[in-house]
Design an enzyme around this catalytic site. Structure first.
Site, PDB file in Angstrom:
ATOM      1  N   SER A 585       0.725  -1.018   0.173  1.00 20.39           N
ATOM      2  CA  SER A 585      -0.044   0.059   0.055  1.00 20.39           C
ATOM      3  C   SER A 585       0.787   1.277   0.186  1.00 20.39           C
ATOM      4  O   SER A 585       1.317   1.527  -0.981  1.00 20.39           O
ATOM      5  CB  SER A 585      -0.913  -0.054   0.992  1.00 20.39           C
ATOM      6  OG  SER A 585      -2.440   0.577   0.988  1.00 20.39           O
ATOM      7  N   ASP A 673      -8.773  -5.341  -5.179  1.00 18.62           N
ATOM      8  CA  ASP A 673      -8.356  -4.992  -4.306  1.00 18.62           C
ATOM      9  C   ASP A 673      -9.428  -3.633  -4.410  1.00 18.62           C
ATOM     10  O   ASP A 673      -9.193  -2.650  -5.484  1.00 18.62           O
ATOM     11  CB  ASP A 673      -7.056  -4.087  -4.056  1.00 18.62           C
ATOM     12  CG  ASP A 673      -6.241  -2.935  -3.961  1.00 18.62           C
ATOM     13  OD1 ASP A 673      -7.092  -2.166  -2.497  1.00 18.62           O
ATOM     14  OD2 ASP A 673      -5.138  -3.449  -3.149  1.00 18.62           O
ATOM     15  N   HIS A 705      -7.393  -6.145  -0.605  1.00 18.70           N
ATOM     16  CA  HIS A 705      -6.019  -4.711  -0.464  1.00 18.70           C
ATOM     17  C   HIS A 705      -4.853  -5.705   0.533  1.00 18.70           C
ATOM     18  O   HIS A 705      -4.031  -5.606  -0.003  1.00 18.70           O
ATOM     19  CB  HIS A 705      -6.202  -3.773   0.073  1.00 18.70           C
ATOM     20  CG  HIS A 705      -5.087  -2.792   0.041  1.00 18.70           C
ATOM     21  ND1 HIS A 705      -4.703  -2.360  -0.280  1.00 18.70           N
ATOM     22  CD2 HIS A 705      -5.066  -1.688   1.191  1.00 18.70           C
ATOM     23  CE1 HIS A 705      -4.020  -1.408  -0.566  1.00 18.70           C
ATOM     24  NE2 HIS A 705      -4.033  -0.801   0.817  1.00 18.70           N
TER      25      HIS A 705
END
Length: 730
Positions: A585, A673, A705
């Site tokens: 991320s 995601d 995610h």
């Protein structure tokens, strides 16, 4: 001299992973009622719930274990397990009644695709009632998440309160032959004549949801089950513009208190976002009137009623700013209707003082027996500690400061008996109990272990405090420092041959704490050192640190990580020619920045669902506000593309530095995601391929995610270590 040989054979790494991944994780605990024996001794049962990876079934299994705690009122006399662990299948939620004589369980049953939900009521050694919620069709699926979900007993123990998806009207094609009514007009055919009649043309109507990990959860409703009659009521009176959750029964069972999140003009992703506009409400069961109990321009979460049913404590945050911030602890008096801020935002930590509240939820059980103090855990720099707050005085007292430097998590407190988890980077979670001492003596807690874990040998760790150089100081927030957790093999044959994996966290407003983490421990056992960097902007270091980062992503955070890497390499004398990056991320965002801005430092890079181009992510993510705020601008729901804003987003993105990249990159993407859509990683993949940079892409079709499914997590770990070993050299 030959370089240190890493444990790099896939079979060896897989065997190591299989062993370490068996360490279970605590997920919940509750305390049973107090029992007095015929000899005068007193004891309570502790019911604990755990999860564990099962690599044979490729799933996370859940199991429970009971313990007995004998005590004399203010200290533990004896504690130990009561039997072995038992796997719990299909349990989504469970809650004991206030008296402890009954237990409610929300369970799913049936084959995949045909699963039904049942609400069960257990008493002693039998199942008293079982309700097929799916067959009753009063609502959609029940919410079991920790954002909206709840399962709350009425004080009278006659009703159960829960949150479920609003029942959607049936829809069918205009050409559904059996539904045509040739005697009706066009208008009559387009409208339902009765509640259950299908609406024509709405088959493909779009229903919003609350984003990542909240698929098909968009319109929650409050539901009440009458246990005796089996009747289910969907509560009315909740404002149309609000999604209710985290509900509980008001004093005297006169109504329901809940947190309500605004979903107009549209919903944004709510997972890991404590900044979504929300407020505290009370809905009266008799008249259906709904009353606002808090400021409705901020964000609130986890309201908790005191044992004397006089006060409600909750967390409060600013709305539509960075997703995670330093919060306020607020207290609402049920009878005077006065709200006070008990603990305020802490701009900056002074010395060893309290640095603020950063947890996103309070434990369900957090009140002391006298309804005066609240206990919770929160990050404090790179640790997580327990604290007690006197709600009358506003004083915050640490319960676990000092000691070995590990991290704590409060599972519950009931009648001053606390159940907590303790772990360190080389010690898997331990289960502990202890009594909350009287006010003023909080630091004298005596902790007793219910379940002790064995330390993982040959791993050592430390916290490094880092002060950025003068030229990297923030103009407005001067003097901020940051930290990194260094985990390394204890006694390597030659430290100068130890390779290092640098791990910046995601968020960016989150943090690493000194708790058990499988991935760094695995890397360490394989011969790597792991550097976990809490750059400026991380939670736990004061509000100033958080506010220093928006507008400076891609520069301040990147420089902080690079500074930490250079300092540790210099001090520890690790192999500077074998440094890798591993981030997900925003940690992936930073990793891709680092190989572009400092291409000579890193020999391998592994990224999971990385942010690559903030501008192109804006229109597809469930958190468009993140793109705007972290780029340094104010977000509003009606904002349209602006060339200046998008130019800034692009300038702060890793894609800008692609021409300088030469580090081999492994991309791992979840196709489902919603937070950082996988097209972000694809954009980087194509840019690297076009420039002949070694790149490999793993696309996990059903993963989200976090890439946390057991099959995905295990596969991604193996691929990551093979990639790093290959490109760093053995």
């Amino acid at each position: 001299m030959e370089r240190q040989v890493l444990l790099s054979e896939p079979e060896e790494a897989a065997a190591l992973y299989r062993g370490l991944s068996r360490q279970p994780a605590l997920s919940a605990a509750c305390l049973g009622p107090e029992v007095t024996t015929q000899y005068g001794g007193r004891y309570r049962t502790v019911h604990t719930e755990w999860t564990q990876r099962d690599l044979e079934r490729m799933e996370n299994i859940r199991f429970c274990r009971q313990y007995l705690v004998f005590h004399d009122g203010d200290s533990v006399v004896f504690a130990g397990p009561a039997g072995n662990s038992v796997e719990t299948r299909g349990e989504l939620l469970s809650r004991e009644s206030p008296s402890g004589t009954m237990k409610a369980v929300l369970r799913k049953a049936g084959s995949t695709g045909e699963e039904k939900q049942f609400l069960e009521v257990w008493e002693k050694n039998r199942k008293l009632k079982s309700f097929n919620l799916s067959a009753l069709e009063k609502h959609g699926p029940v919410y079991e998440d920790d954002c909206f979900g709840c399962l709350s007993w009425s004080h009278s123990e006659t009703h159960l309160l829960y949150v479920a998806e609003k029942k959607r009207p049936k829809a069918e094609s205009f050409f559904q032959t059996k539904a045509l009514d040739i005697s009706g007009s066009d208008d009559e055919m387009a409208r339902p004549k009765k509640p259950d009649q299908a609406i024509k043309g709405d088959q493909f109507l779009f229903y919003e949801d609350w984003g990542e990990n909240m698929v098909s959860k968009g319109s929650p409703v409050l539901c009440v089950l009458d246990i005796e009659s089996g009747n289910i009521s969907v509560l009315e009176g909740v404002p149309e513009s609000v999604s209710p959750g985290q509900a509980f029964w008001a004093p005297g069972d006169t109504g329901v208190v809940f947190a309500g999140w605004w979903h107009e003009p549209f919903r944004l992703g709510i997972r890991f976002c404590t900044n979504r506009r929300s407020a505290l409400y009370y809905v009266d069961l008799t008249g259906g009137n709904c009353e606002l109990l808090s400021d409705d321009s901020l964000a609130v979460t986890s309201p908790r009623l005191s044992p004397d049913q006089c006060r409600i404590v909750y967390l409060q945050f600013p709305s539509l700013v960075p997703h995670q911030q330093c919060g306020q602890l607020c207290l609402y008096d049920w009878y005077t209707r006065v709200t006070v801020v008990v603990v305020d935002v802490v701009p900056r930590q002074l010395g060893e003082n309290f640095s603020g509240i950063y947890c996103s939820l309070l434990p369900l059980g957090c009140w002391s027996a006298d309804s005066q103090r609240v206990v919770f855990d929160t990050a404090q720099r790179s640790r997580q500690d327990l604290f007690a707050v006197d709600t009358q005085m506003g004083t915050v007292t640490p319960l676990t400061a000092g000691g070995s430097g590990g991290s704590w998590k409060l599972l519950t407190i009931d009648r001053d008996l606390m159940v907590a988890q303790f772990s360190t980077p080389n010690l898997p979670p331990c289960l502990k109990v202890g009594f909350l001492p009287p006010a003023g003596m909080e630091q004298e807690v005596v902790w007793v272990s219910l379940e002790e874990a064995e330390p993982i040998p040959d791993i050592s760790w430390s916290i490094r405090v880092l002060q950025p150089p003068p030229e990297q100081e923030h103009a407005q927030y001067v003097g901020l420092d940051f930290e990194a957790i260094l985990i390394q093999p204890s006694n390597p044959p030659d430290k100068t041959q130890v390779p290092m994996v640098v791990m910046p966290h995601g968020g960016p407003h989150s943090s690493f704490v000194t708790s058990w983490m499988l991935l760094p421990a695995m890397l360490c056992k394989m011969g790597f050192a792991a550097l976990l960097v809490n750059y400026r902007g991380s939670t736990g270091f004061g509000q100033d640190s958080i506010l220093s980062l928006p507008g400076n992503v891609g520069s301040q955070d990147v420089k902080d990580v690079q500074f930490a890497v250079e300092q540790v390499l210099q001090e520890e004398h690790f192999d500077a020619g074998r440094v890798a990056l591993l981030g997900g991320s925003h940690g992936g965002f930073l990793s891709c920045h680092l190989i572009g801005q400092y291409p000579e430092t890193y020999g391998a890079c592994v990224v999971r669902n990385p942010v690559i181009n903030i501008a192109s992510m804006m229109g597809s993510t469930d958190i468009p506000d993140w793109c705007v705020v972290e780029a340094g601008y104010l977000y509003s729901s009606d904002c349209l593309p602006d060339p200046n804003v998008w130019s800034e987003m692009l300038n702060k993105s890793p894609i800008k530095y692609t021409p300088q990249v030469k580090t081999p990159v492994l991309l791992m993407l979840g196709q489902e995601d919603r937070r950082v859509p996988f097209k972000q990683g694809m954009e980087y993949y194509r840019a690297l391929k076009a420039r002949n940079v070694p790149v490999r892409l793993l696309l996990y079709p059903k993963s989200t995610h976090s890439l946390s499914e057991v099959e995905v997590e295990s596969d991604s770990f193996m691929n990551a270590v093979i990639w790093m070993c290959t490109h760093l050299g053995h």
